[in-house]
Write an enzyme that holds these catalytic residues in place. Sequence first.
Site, PDB file in Angstrom:
ATOM      1  N   ASP A  28       0.831  -1.204   0.000  1.00 13.63           N
ATOM      2  CA  ASP A  28       0.000   0.000   0.000  1.00 13.63           C
ATOM      3  C   ASP A  28       0.867   1.257   0.000  1.00 13.63           C
ATOM      4  OD1 ASP A  28      -2.292   1.490   0.051  1.00 13.63           O
ATOM      5  OD2 ASP A  28      -2.682   1.217   2.182  1.00 13.63           O
ATOM      6  N   ASN A  30       1.347   3.375  -2.948  1.00 16.41           N
ATOM      7  CA  ASN A  30       1.896   3.808  -4.246  1.00 16.41           C
ATOM      8  C   ASN A  30       1.369   5.184  -4.641  1.00 16.41           C
ATOM      9  OD1 ASN A  30       3.011   1.287  -4.360  1.00 16.41           O
ATOM     10  ND2 ASN A  30       1.682   0.504  -5.974  1.00 16.41           N
ATOM     11  N   ARG A  41      -0.421   9.047 -10.334  1.00 15.36           N
ATOM     12  CA  ARG A  41      -0.469   7.855  -9.476  1.00 15.36           C
ATOM     13  C   ARG A  41       0.220   6.644 -10.111  1.00 15.36           C
ATOM     14  NH1 ARG A  41      -3.928   7.433  -5.344  1.00 15.36           N
ATOM     15  NH2 ARG A  41      -4.237   5.239  -5.772  1.00 15.36           N
ATOM     16  N   ASN A  76     -10.486  -3.066  -6.530  1.00 14.14           N
ATOM     17  CA  ASN A  76      -9.706  -2.112  -7.336  1.00 14.14           C
ATOM     18  C   ASN A  76     -10.279  -1.901  -8.742  1.00 14.14           C
ATOM     19  OD1 ASN A  76      -6.427  -3.039  -5.983  1.00 14.14           O
ATOM     20  ND2 ASN A  76      -7.823  -1.405  -5.344  1.00 14.14           N
ATOM     21  N   ILE A 201      -6.854  -5.044   7.186  1.00  8.36           N
ATOM     22  CA  ILE A 201      -6.601  -6.259   6.395  1.00  8.36           C
ATOM     23  C   ILE A 201      -7.142  -6.083   4.971  1.00  8.36           C
ATOM     24  CG2 ILE A 201      -7.011  -8.760   6.276  1.00  8.36           C
ATOM     25  CD1 ILE A 201      -5.366  -8.068   8.692  1.00  8.36           C
TER      26      ILE A 201
HETATM   27  C1  FPP Z   1      -2.064   0.118  -3.334  1.00  5.63           C
HETATM   28  O1  FPP Z   1      -1.569   1.438  -3.289  1.00  5.63           O
HETATM   29  C2  FPP Z   1      -1.470  -0.607  -4.447  1.00  5.63           C
HETATM   30  C3  FPP Z   1      -2.156  -1.125  -5.497  1.00  5.63           C
HETATM   31  C4  FPP Z   1      -3.618  -1.011  -5.619  1.00  5.63           C
HETATM   32  C5  FPP Z   1      -1.473  -1.809  -6.609  1.00  5.63           C
HETATM   33  C6  FPP Z   1      -0.205  -2.531  -6.280  1.00  5.63           C
HETATM   34  C7  FPP Z   1       0.580  -2.651  -7.534  1.00  5.63           C
HETATM   35  C8  FPP Z   1       1.930  -2.649  -7.613  1.00  5.63           C
HETATM   36  C9  FPP Z   1       2.801  -2.654  -6.433  1.00  5.63           C
HETATM   37  C10 FPP Z   1       2.636  -2.621  -8.923  1.00  5.63           C
HETATM   38  C11 FPP Z   1       2.300  -3.687  -9.879  1.00  5.63           C
HETATM   39  C12 FPP Z   1       2.405  -5.054  -9.315  1.00  5.63           C
HETATM   40  C13 FPP Z   1       3.263  -5.997  -9.737  1.00  5.63           C
HETATM   41  C14 FPP Z   1       3.215  -7.351  -9.148  1.00  5.63           C
HETATM   42  C15 FPP Z   1       4.258  -5.753 -10.773  1.00  5.63           C
HETATM   43  P1  FPP Z   1      -2.579   2.649  -3.490  1.00  5.63           P
HETATM   44  O2  FPP Z   1      -2.636   2.967  -4.933  1.00  5.63           O
HETATM   45  O3  FPP Z   1      -3.894   2.320  -2.868  1.00  5.63           O
HETATM   46  O4  FPP Z   1      -1.849   3.767  -2.678  1.00  5.63           O
HETATM   47  P2  FPP Z   1      -2.503   4.951  -1.852  1.00  5.63           P
HETATM   48  O5  FPP Z   1      -3.238   4.334  -0.699  1.00  5.63           O
HETATM   49  O6  FPP Z   1      -1.332   5.749  -1.414  1.00  5.63           O
HETATM   50  O7  FPP Z   1      -3.394   5.709  -2.799  1.00  5.63           O
END
Ligand code: FPP
Length: 257
Positions: A28, A30, A41, A76, A201
């Site tokens: 979490d 990104n 994003r 998502n 979770i």
């Molecule tokens: C949550 O952060 C993350 C995701 C919904 C996607 C995770 C994807 C990756 C790490 C990259 C691609 C995966 C692979 C296996 C190559 P968020 O976007 O909810 O972050 P935030 O809470 O800060 O907005």
Amino acid sequence: MSEKALIDELRDRVRRSPLPRHVAIIMDGNGRWAELRGLPRLEGHRAGSEAVRAVTREARSLGVEALTLYAFSAQNWARPDEEVGGLMQLLAEYLDSERAEIMDNAIRLEAVGDLDRLPSFVRERLERLRADSRGNGGMALTLALSYGGREEIVQAAQRLARRGGGPEGITEEALERELWTSDARLPPLDLLVRTSGERRISNFLLWQCAYAELSFSDILWPDFRELALLQAVGDFQTRERRFGLTGAQLAEGARGP
Ligand code: FPP
């Protein structure tokens, strides 16, 4: 001490105690990582893919048997089309670029989730690499894609009902056998890590979390690298896992479920 020296020292220490067999991570943060830098994003997700590479390497070289990553939840799909499309593109790129490393290191790639919902350009790459790596004896790397814990339990119950064993056929073992994680042949979950300071979770591995240790890190996923994984594993190694028993029973050698 330099970061490299710190990593080496921690790695040596972690290797001297029993490792978690199965580590799962809610990756979490990104989006916030990107926003902090004034970037779209998607750039956060791209940087997150680099963290996936680094953490997978470290887990494998430590000797963790299974690493399960929450890459895309069932919920998502409701994100803006541009973000969903970008994430699907990143997944396809990841499956292409990591193929050699996965095969060279005998990693078995697995996936859990409602994979039929994935676009064909992702599903085909995933299925190909899954099939090609099926016989690999090293770490199982499982991507949770279009995954939800409740959804997993519901589909397991449906599969069980279709078998027609009646109410007596519904046992813990029978239900567990129908979970996506059983198809992926994964050991019990020992450690669940969530990054970015959130302490939830979020519908991840709900059944499997029953006796997992939970570890929360404030680090945003794109910055989560070797050191952070080693710290989480080191933290796990300090826990007393009682599985419902008393400390005294454990000291006498009793073992939980
Ligand atoms: C949550 O952060 C993350 C995701 C919904 C996607 C995770 C994807 C990756 C790490 C990259 C691609 C995966 C692979 C296996 C190559 P968020 O976007 O909810 O972050 P935030 O809470 O800060 O907005």
